[in-house]
Design a protein around this motif. Structure first.
Motif, PDB file in Angstrom:
ATOM      1  N   PHE A  81       0.829  -1.209   0.000  1.00  0.00           N
ATOM      2  CA  PHE A  81       0.000   0.000   0.000  1.00  0.00           C
ATOM      3  C   PHE A  81       0.858   1.251   0.000  1.00  0.00           C
ATOM      4  CE2 PHE A  81      -3.625  -2.447   2.227  1.00  0.00           C
ATOM      5  CZ  PHE A  81      -3.990  -2.989   1.006  1.00  0.00           C
ATOM      6  N   ILE A 126      -9.495  -1.335  -3.155  1.00  0.00           N
ATOM      7  CA  ILE A 126      -9.920  -2.268  -2.114  1.00  0.00           C
ATOM      8  C   ILE A 126     -11.440  -2.365  -2.063  1.00  0.00           C
ATOM      9  CG2 ILE A 126      -9.897  -2.686   0.360  1.00  0.00           C
ATOM     10  CD1 ILE A 126      -7.244  -1.066   0.406  1.00  0.00           C
ATOM     11  N   ASP A 145       2.172  21.439  -9.799  1.00  0.00           N
ATOM     12  CA  ASP A 145       2.446  21.229  -8.376  1.00  0.00           C
ATOM     13  C   ASP A 145       2.868  19.811  -8.060  1.00  0.00           C
ATOM     14  OD1 ASP A 145       1.618  23.849  -7.935  1.00  0.00           O
ATOM     15  OD2 ASP A 145      -0.460  23.190  -7.839  1.00  0.00           O
ATOM     16  N   PRO A 177       5.307  17.401  -6.594  1.00  0.00           N
ATOM     17  CA  PRO A 177       6.482  17.565  -5.745  1.00  0.00           C
ATOM     18  C   PRO A 177       7.663  16.734  -6.245  1.00  0.00           C
ATOM     19  CG  PRO A 177       4.717  16.438  -4.575  1.00  0.00           C
ATOM     20  CD  PRO A 177       4.296  16.566  -5.996  1.00  0.00           C
ATOM     21  N   LYS A 209     -11.823  -6.742   3.201  1.00  0.00           N
ATOM     22  CA  LYS A 209     -11.884  -5.331   2.846  1.00  0.00           C
ATOM     23  C   LYS A 209     -11.669  -4.457   4.079  1.00  0.00           C
ATOM     24  CE  LYS A 209     -15.730  -3.116   1.714  1.00  0.00           C
ATOM     25  NZ  LYS A 209     -17.036  -3.067   1.030  1.00  0.00           N
ATOM     26  N   ASN A 233      -8.089  -4.555   5.198  1.00  0.00           N
ATOM     27  CA  ASN A 233      -7.211  -3.737   4.356  1.00  0.00           C
ATOM     28  C   ASN A 233      -7.411  -2.247   4.621  1.00  0.00           C
ATOM     29  OD1 ASN A 233      -5.852  -5.744   3.092  1.00  0.00           O
ATOM     30  ND2 ASN A 233      -7.190  -5.834   1.312  1.00  0.00           N
ATOM     31  N   LEU A 234      -8.671  -1.861   4.801  1.00  0.00           N
ATOM     32  CA  LEU A 234      -8.940  -0.437   5.055  1.00  0.00           C
ATOM     33  C   LEU A 234      -8.335  -0.008   6.382  1.00  0.00           C
ATOM     34  CD1 LEU A 234     -12.600  -0.091   3.769  1.00  0.00           C
ATOM     35  CD2 LEU A 234     -10.522   0.828   2.750  1.00  0.00           C
ATOM     36  N   ILE A 256      -5.615  -1.216   7.700  1.00  0.00           N
ATOM     37  CA  ILE A 256      -4.172  -1.039   7.464  1.00  0.00           C
ATOM     38  C   ILE A 256      -3.917   0.299   6.781  1.00  0.00           C
ATOM     39  CG2 ILE A 256      -2.211  -1.910   6.146  1.00  0.00           C
ATOM     40  CD1 ILE A 256      -3.312  -4.701   6.576  1.00  0.00           C
ATOM     41  N   LEU A 257      -4.783   0.627   5.811  1.00  0.00           N
ATOM     42  CA  LEU A 257      -4.642   1.890   5.082  1.00  0.00           C
ATOM     43  C   LEU A 257      -4.731   3.079   6.019  1.00  0.00           C
ATOM     44  CD1 LEU A 257      -6.506   2.175   1.694  1.00  0.00           C
ATOM     45  CD2 LEU A 257      -4.127   2.614   2.233  1.00  0.00           C
ATOM     46  N   LYS A 305      -4.180   3.129   9.126  1.00  0.00           N
ATOM     47  CA  LYS A 305      -2.997   3.141   9.988  1.00  0.00           C
ATOM     48  C   LYS A 305      -1.820   3.776   9.243  1.00  0.00           C
ATOM     49  CE  LYS A 305      -2.976  -0.783  12.543  1.00  0.00           C
ATOM     50  NZ  LYS A 305      -2.497  -2.169  12.723  1.00  0.00           N
ATOM     51  N   LEU A 306      -1.716   3.458   7.960  1.00  0.00           N
ATOM     52  CA  LEU A 306      -0.627   4.005   7.139  1.00  0.00           C
ATOM     53  C   LEU A 306      -0.717   5.522   7.065  1.00  0.00           C
ATOM     54  CD1 LEU A 306       0.012   1.933   3.912  1.00  0.00           C
ATOM     55  CD2 LEU A 306       1.587   2.467   5.750  1.00  0.00           C
ATOM     56  N   GLU A 338       0.590   7.077  10.258  1.00  0.00           N
ATOM     57  CA  GLU A 338       2.035   6.984  10.454  1.00  0.00           C
ATOM     58  C   GLU A 338       2.728   8.105   9.699  1.00  0.00           C
ATOM     59  OE1 GLU A 338       3.690   3.163   9.454  1.00  0.00           O
ATOM     60  OE2 GLU A 338       2.523   2.236  11.050  1.00  0.00           O
ATOM     61  N   LYS A 382       6.895  11.281   3.232  1.00  0.00           N
ATOM     62  CA  LYS A 382       5.528  11.690   2.953  1.00  0.00           C
ATOM     63  C   LYS A 382       5.214  13.031   3.604  1.00  0.00           C
ATOM     64  CE  LYS A 382       1.773   8.603   2.066  1.00  0.00           C
ATOM     65  NZ  LYS A 382       0.784   7.726   2.671  1.00  0.00           N
ATOM     66  N   LYS A 434       6.566  15.922   1.838  1.00  0.00           N
ATOM     67  CA  LYS A 434       5.830  16.252   0.634  1.00  0.00           C
ATOM     68  C   LYS A 434       4.550  17.018   0.973  1.00  0.00           C
ATOM     69  CE  LYS A 434       6.859  12.255  -1.649  1.00  0.00           C
ATOM     70  NZ  LYS A 434       6.273  10.964  -1.815  1.00  0.00           N
ATOM     71  N   ASP A 467      -7.505  17.471  -0.602  1.00  0.00           N
ATOM     72  CA  ASP A 467      -7.770  17.436  -2.037  1.00  0.00           C
ATOM     73  C   ASP A 467      -8.788  18.504  -2.451  1.00  0.00           C
ATOM     74  OD1 ASP A 467      -7.375  13.858  -2.520  1.00  0.00           O
ATOM     75  OD2 ASP A 467      -6.025  15.434  -1.874  1.00  0.00           O
ATOM     76  N   ASN A 517      -6.306  23.415  -3.157  1.00  0.00           N
ATOM     77  CA  ASN A 517      -4.861  23.445  -3.320  1.00  0.00           C
ATOM     78  C   ASN A 517      -4.380  24.822  -2.872  1.00  0.00           C
ATOM     79  OD1 ASN A 517      -2.239  23.582  -4.206  1.00  0.00           O
ATOM     80  ND2 ASN A 517      -2.641  22.280  -5.980  1.00  0.00           N
ATOM     81  N   ARG A 545      -1.471  26.256  -2.422  1.00  0.00           N
ATOM     82  CA  ARG A 545      -0.452  26.968  -3.193  1.00  0.00           C
ATOM     83  C   ARG A 545      -1.060  27.662  -4.407  1.00  0.00           C
ATOM     84  NH1 ARG A 545       4.069  24.181  -5.727  1.00  0.00           N
ATOM     85  NH2 ARG A 545       4.067  26.138  -6.845  1.00  0.00           N
ATOM     86  N   LYS A 546      -1.944  26.853  -5.061  1.00  0.00           N
ATOM     87  CA  LYS A 546      -2.563  27.376  -6.268  1.00  0.00           C
ATOM     88  C   LYS A 546      -3.459  28.575  -5.925  1.00  0.00           C
ATOM     89  CE  LYS A 546      -4.188  25.017 -10.378  1.00  0.00           C
ATOM     90  NZ  LYS A 546      -4.759  23.747 -10.836  1.00  0.00           N
ATOM     91  N   ARG A 596      -1.465  31.639  -5.287  1.00  0.00           N
ATOM     92  CA  ARG A 596      -0.935  32.215  -6.517  1.00  0.00           C
ATOM     93  C   ARG A 596      -2.022  32.970  -7.276  1.00  0.00           C
ATOM     94  NH1 ARG A 596       1.927  27.973 -10.012  1.00  0.00           N
ATOM     95  NH2 ARG A 596      -0.243  27.508 -10.390  1.00  0.00           N
TER      96      ARG A 596
END
Lengths: 180, 318
Positions: free
Chosen positions: A13, A28, A124, A126, B254, B257-258, B260-261, B263-264, B267, B272, B275, B284, B287, B289-290, B293
């Motif tokens: 993932f 998923i 944009d 990165p 499912k 997996n979700l 785990i996602l 949790k990711l 972290e 990351k 960035k 999302d 933006n 920055r945009k 500007r």
């Protein structure tokens, strides 16, 4: 064939998130048919549940492939994406790079994308971000990692590398024996 | 007029300034302490306890204050202050006496031979400079040979003989030798004191030994595969891997997996976070920055923060 362990899932993932971000949820949690990740030998396959159930009856040494191969685990436990995952990456990619027709062949031979060949790039983007590479008529050609952010690319000279090559569709021919 | 009655009555009211006891009271003005060593008078003690205690305490305080007034004083804005002498009472140690340090090899030898320790001065007289210089350390006399402008060269010396370097190497070697001997002394002392150090508990020790044994058994060229087996030696057991069943319900897989996602996402991966840092808070939906500007017409957040005034002002000047 077996489901992934927690560490393996995390590795897969994390790598996918580099390219498609939060869109992994769509992989998923699919509306049409439930899909799952399965490990066979060291390869990770993304497969619909019905095909997975069919494949259960195939003995492990005989099972070559099922569903879509997403990549493989190296011996040191890292996950490497294969070009076969391109369909899904291109579909959900967050950041994209389009390359000019004169840059298509160099890229398909496994070279990095130079600034001279760069047609368009998602705004944009990165630095060190996974991107999917498209031809100018929106055919996915492969994927890679950006060397510079979009802003920084403006100052570079035409021979500078913009995207580090990771996989391209040329591998279907070059690595035919080992890819599947 | 006879005032002797009045005086007698007054003296009776005022108790004696001087306290007289069988055994004189011990006063330590340094600690402001008085010790009464006289045995307790049982009769008056049992008759009236409070009064007896009061009278003994009063006697003590009287003696203490009398001794305080005999001390030299200094004046201060709050009145005269008595200067207390150093306390005379010996208090017992709070901590036990330190254990004697284990002797070094030289100290043992010197004791056996009866060699007396001679204190060397830290400074020595320098004839040339006509002053006292340190024996070692910064500008120490032990570096004189390395610093001198002219040095002897032995008759059979090589072409590239460097007297300063030889002297320096010799000095460094002496330091290294001393350090080595110090370490050896420490090791010897630790060995002597060793048994007093508490050994680890039995279960911990057993685990350590098992672990060591397992490591040594696989530390051969064949990773323990072709070694001669000892009698009664058990097969090494590794960790048993456990996997989920191949066929799980799609729903549970499912959700797994979700989980785990999610949790990711929590972290903070080093790359990351770097960035996502510039577009902090900008999910999302927006933006950032945009947006900056667009609103600042490409002049950046600094121009936006100064509120367009600065931009106008600049224009006006020009």
């Amino acid at each position: 064939m077996r489901p992934l362990t927690e560490e393996e899932s995390k590795a897969v993932f994390a790598k996918l998130a580099n390219y498609i971000g939060k869109n992994i949820v769509h992989l998923i949690d699919r509306q049409d048919e439930p899909h799952c990740f399965r490990l066979q030998k060291d390869r990770v396959f993304y497969v619909s549940e019905s095909s997975m159930k069919l494949a259960i009856s195939v003995a492990r040494p005989n099972l070559i492939s099922l569903g879509t191969c997403f990549g493989k685990f190296t011996k040191s436990g890292k996950f490497k994406l294969h070009i076969t995952a391109l369909d899904y990456l291109a579909q959900y990619a967050k950041y994209k790079v389009w390359i000019k027709p004169n840059g298509e062949m160099p890229f398909l031979y496994g070279n990095h994308v130079l600034k001279a060949h760069l047609g368009r790039i998602t705004e944009d983007t990165p630095e060190h971000q996974g991107v999917v590479v498209f031809s100018m008529n929106d055919i996915p050609l492969g994927f890679g990692v950006t060397a510079r952010s979009t802003v920084d690319t403006r100052k570079l000279d035409p021979t500078a590398i913009i995207v580090f090559h990771q996989a391209d569709v040329g591998e279907y021919l070059r690595d035919e024996e080992t890819l599947f | 007029m006879d005032v002797s009655d009045i005086l007698a009555a007054h003296a009776a009211k005022q108790k004696a300034v001087t306290v007289e006891k069988e055994i004189p009271l011990e006063v330590d003005t340094g600690f402001l302490t008085v010790t009464d060593l006289n045995p307790v008078d049982t009769e008056s003690y049992e008759a009236n306890l409070e009064e007896y205690l009061m009278s003994t305490a009063r006697d003590g305080v009287q003696t203490l204050i009398a001794s305080l007034f005999s001390l030299p004083t200094t004046s201060s804005p709050d009145g005269p202050l008595a200067q207390l002498p150093a306390p005379t009472t010996q208090l017992p140690r709070a901590k036990p006496l330190p254990k004697p340090k284990p002797m070094t090899k030289w100290e043992k030898f010197a004791k056996a031979k009866g060699i007396q320790k001679k204190r060397r001065d830290k400074k020595i007289w320098d004839e040339e400079k006509q002053e006292w210089v340190d024996r070692w350390g910064w500008k120490g006399a032990n570096k004189a040979k390395e610093k001198q402008w002219l040095s002897e060269v032995p008759a059979n010396a090589d072409l590239d003989y460097d007297a300063a370097k030889v002297a320096r190497d010799a000095r460094k070697a002496r330091v290294a030798k001393n350090e080595k001997q110090r370490q050896q002394n420490l090791a010897r002392a630790a060995q002597e004191m060793g048994p007093s150090a508490a050994p680890p508990p039995v279960d911990v020790r057993k685990k350590q030994i098992d672990r060591t044994l397992a490591v040594t058994r696989t530390s051969t060229a064949s990773m323990g595969k072709f070694d001669r087996k000892l009698e009664g030696e058990k097969k090494l057991k590794g960790m048993k891997r456990k996997f989920e069943p191949t066929e799980m319900s799609a729903e549970s897989e499912k959700s797994h997996n979700l989980a785990i996602l999610s949790k990711l996402d929590k972290e903070p991966v080093a790359k990351k976070s770097k960035k996502s840092a510039p577009s902090s808070g900008g999910s999302d939906v927006l933006n950032v920055r945009k947006a900056i500007r667009a609103t600042s017409k490409g002049k950046g957040s600094a121009a936006l923060a100064s509120g367009g005034k600065g931009v106008k002002g600049k224009k006006g000047k020009r």
